[in-house]
Design an enzyme around this catalytic site. Structure first.
Site, PDB file in Angstrom:
ATOM      1  CE  LYS A  53      -3.177  -2.165   3.246  1.00 27.46           C
ATOM      2  NZ  LYS A  53      -3.714  -2.077   4.416  1.00 27.46           N
ATOM      3  N   GLY A  54       1.995   0.978   0.363  1.00 26.03           N
ATOM      4  CA  GLY A  54       2.772   2.392   0.891  1.00 26.03           C
ATOM      5  C   GLY A  54       2.995   3.402  -0.323  1.00 26.03           C
ATOM      6  CD  GLU A 109       8.069  -1.145  -3.075  1.00 29.02           C
ATOM      7  OE1 GLU A 109       7.661  -0.313  -2.381  1.00 29.02           O
ATOM      8  OE2 GLU A 109       8.528  -2.518  -2.958  1.00 29.02           O
ATOM      9  CG  ASP A 110       6.658   2.607   0.501  1.00 30.40           C
ATOM     10  OD1 ASP A 110       6.883   1.705   0.015  1.00 30.40           O
ATOM     11  OD2 ASP A 110       6.159   2.768   1.617  1.00 30.40           O
ATOM     12  CG  ASP A 113      14.384  -0.912   5.458  1.00 31.27           C
ATOM     13  OD1 ASP A 113      15.760  -1.273   5.541  1.00 31.27           O
ATOM     14  OD2 ASP A 113      13.553  -0.699   6.232  1.00 31.27           O
ATOM     15  CE  LYS A 142      15.173   3.065   6.640  1.00 33.57           C
ATOM     16  NZ  LYS A 142      14.430   2.542   7.893  1.00 33.57           N
ATOM     17  CG  PHE A 163      10.267   3.032  11.786  1.00 32.46           C
ATOM     18  CD1 PHE A 163      10.449   1.836  10.878  1.00 32.46           C
ATOM     19  CD2 PHE A 163       9.129   3.466  12.393  1.00 32.46           C
ATOM     20  CE1 PHE A 163       8.976   1.167  10.702  1.00 32.46           C
ATOM     21  CE2 PHE A 163       7.940   2.890  11.846  1.00 32.46           C
ATOM     22  CZ  PHE A 163       8.086   1.869  10.941  1.00 32.46           C
TER      23      PHE A 163
HETATM   24  C1  PRP Z   1       7.094  -1.828   2.640  1.00 26.87           C
HETATM   25  C2  PRP Z   1       7.539  -1.088   1.660  1.00 26.87           C
HETATM   26  C3  PRP Z   1       8.294  -1.987   0.280  1.00 26.87           C
HETATM   27  C4  PRP Z   1       8.994  -2.801   1.384  1.00 26.87           C
HETATM   28  C5  PRP Z   1      10.272  -2.550   1.722  1.00 26.87           C
HETATM   29  O1  PRP Z   1       6.151  -2.809   2.390  1.00 26.87           O
HETATM   30  O2  PRP Z   1       6.351  -0.447   0.808  1.00 26.87           O
HETATM   31  O3  PRP Z   1       7.347  -2.683  -0.220  1.00 26.87           O
HETATM   32  O4  PRP Z   1       8.307  -2.605   2.716  1.00 26.87           O
HETATM   33  O5  PRP Z   1      11.055  -3.069   2.788  1.00 26.87           O
HETATM   34  P1  PRP Z   1      12.109  -4.251   2.271  1.00 26.87           P
HETATM   35  O6  PRP Z   1      13.121  -3.339   1.465  1.00 26.87           O
HETATM   36  O7  PRP Z   1      12.847  -4.369   3.648  1.00 26.87           O
HETATM   37  O8  PRP Z   1      11.676  -5.433   1.921  1.00 26.87           O
HETATM   38  P2  PRP Z   1       5.368  -3.514   3.642  1.00 26.87           P
HETATM   39  O9  PRP Z   1       5.496  -4.869   3.462  1.00 26.87           O
HETATM   40  O10 PRP Z   1       5.348  -2.784   5.130  1.00 26.87           O
HETATM   41  O11 PRP Z   1       3.673  -3.250   3.058  1.00 26.87           O
HETATM   42  P3  PRP Z   1       2.986  -1.934   2.918  1.00 26.87           P
HETATM   43  O12 PRP Z   1       3.469  -1.236   1.689  1.00 26.87           O
HETATM   44  O13 PRP Z   1       1.551  -2.466   2.571  1.00 26.87           O
HETATM   45  O14 PRP Z   1       3.076  -0.953   4.039  1.00 26.87           O
END
Ligand code: PRP
Length: 189
Positions: A53-54, A109-110, A113, A142, A163
């Site tokens: 969703k991000g 992507e948002d 990480d 990040k 965070f």
């Molecule tokens: C978040 C974000 C990325 C991912 C990045 O999604 O939107 O897709 O984590 O993190 P990573 O590089 O450590 O994998 P999340 O799983 O929290 O779902 P969301 O977008 O619905 O919050």
């Protein structure tokens, strides 16, 4: 007696200890990234895939400045389950509706990480769905805690290992709607 808008501002200030990027910063970054995409995809019609969703707010900014022919679609994956650490287990929640076989795909992507989500998506879209290419346009990158060796083609901002929430990013599913990327006041969580 304060009026309503002062109350709202005070509430936001109490919940966040720092604003890293406000909506003007982010819109400018979106414009810059979109121009790079416009230059790089002149002879093709890529599929812009918003990773839910991000990425919703960032995608809304980016889309305004992508002027080449492009299709859009959505995919929903989850690994953080609302928390502050990646579970490492990526779950596909809602799949694409477009056939991407032979297509150039740009994931929106948002944040990248650990890179585990992006690695999962790139491999799945190329190996299982036959995408010709898969790039990513992320609002935030990040680098410090990267666990997967994954390329990140378009970046709004590089950030340290803090965070953050807002502008699509959540803590326990709240604060996605906040109109800036900020650091949570540790006293409120
Ligand atoms: C978040 C974000 C990325 C991912 C990045 O999604 O939107 O897709 O984590 O993190 P990573 O590089 O450590 O994998 P999340 O799983 O929290 O779902 P969301 O977008 O619905 O919050």
């Amino acid at each position: 007696m304060k009026n309503n808008s002062e109350d709202i501002k005070e509430t936001i200030d109490n919940r966040f200890s720092e604003i890293l990027f406000d909506k003007n910063d982010i819109e400018k970054a979106a414009q810059r990234v979109a121009e790079q995409i416009n230059n790089d995809y002149v002879n093709t019609t890529p599929v812009l895939v918003v990773v839910l969703k991000g990425a919703v707010m960032w995608a809304g900014d980016l889309f305004k400045y992508v002027s080449i022919d492009a299709e859009t679609d959505f995919i929903n994956i989850s690994s953080y389950k609302g928390g502050t650490k990646s579970s490492g287990q990526i779950e596909l929640i809602t799949d694409l509706t477009v056939d991407i076989n032979g297509r150039d795909v740009i994931l929106i992507e948002d944040i990248v990480d650990t890179g585990l989500s992006l690695d999962y998506l790139k491999k799945m879209l190329v190996n299982e769905r036959g995408a010709k290419s898969v790039a990513v346009a992320t609002m935030l990158n990040k680098n410090a805690v990267r666990k997967a060796d994954v390329s990140v083609e378009y970046v709004g901002f590089d950030i340290d290992d803090v965070f953050i929430v807002g502008y699509g990013l959540d803590y326990k599913e709240i604060w996605r709607n906040i109109p800036f990327v900020g650091i949570i006041n540790p006293e409120v969580i």
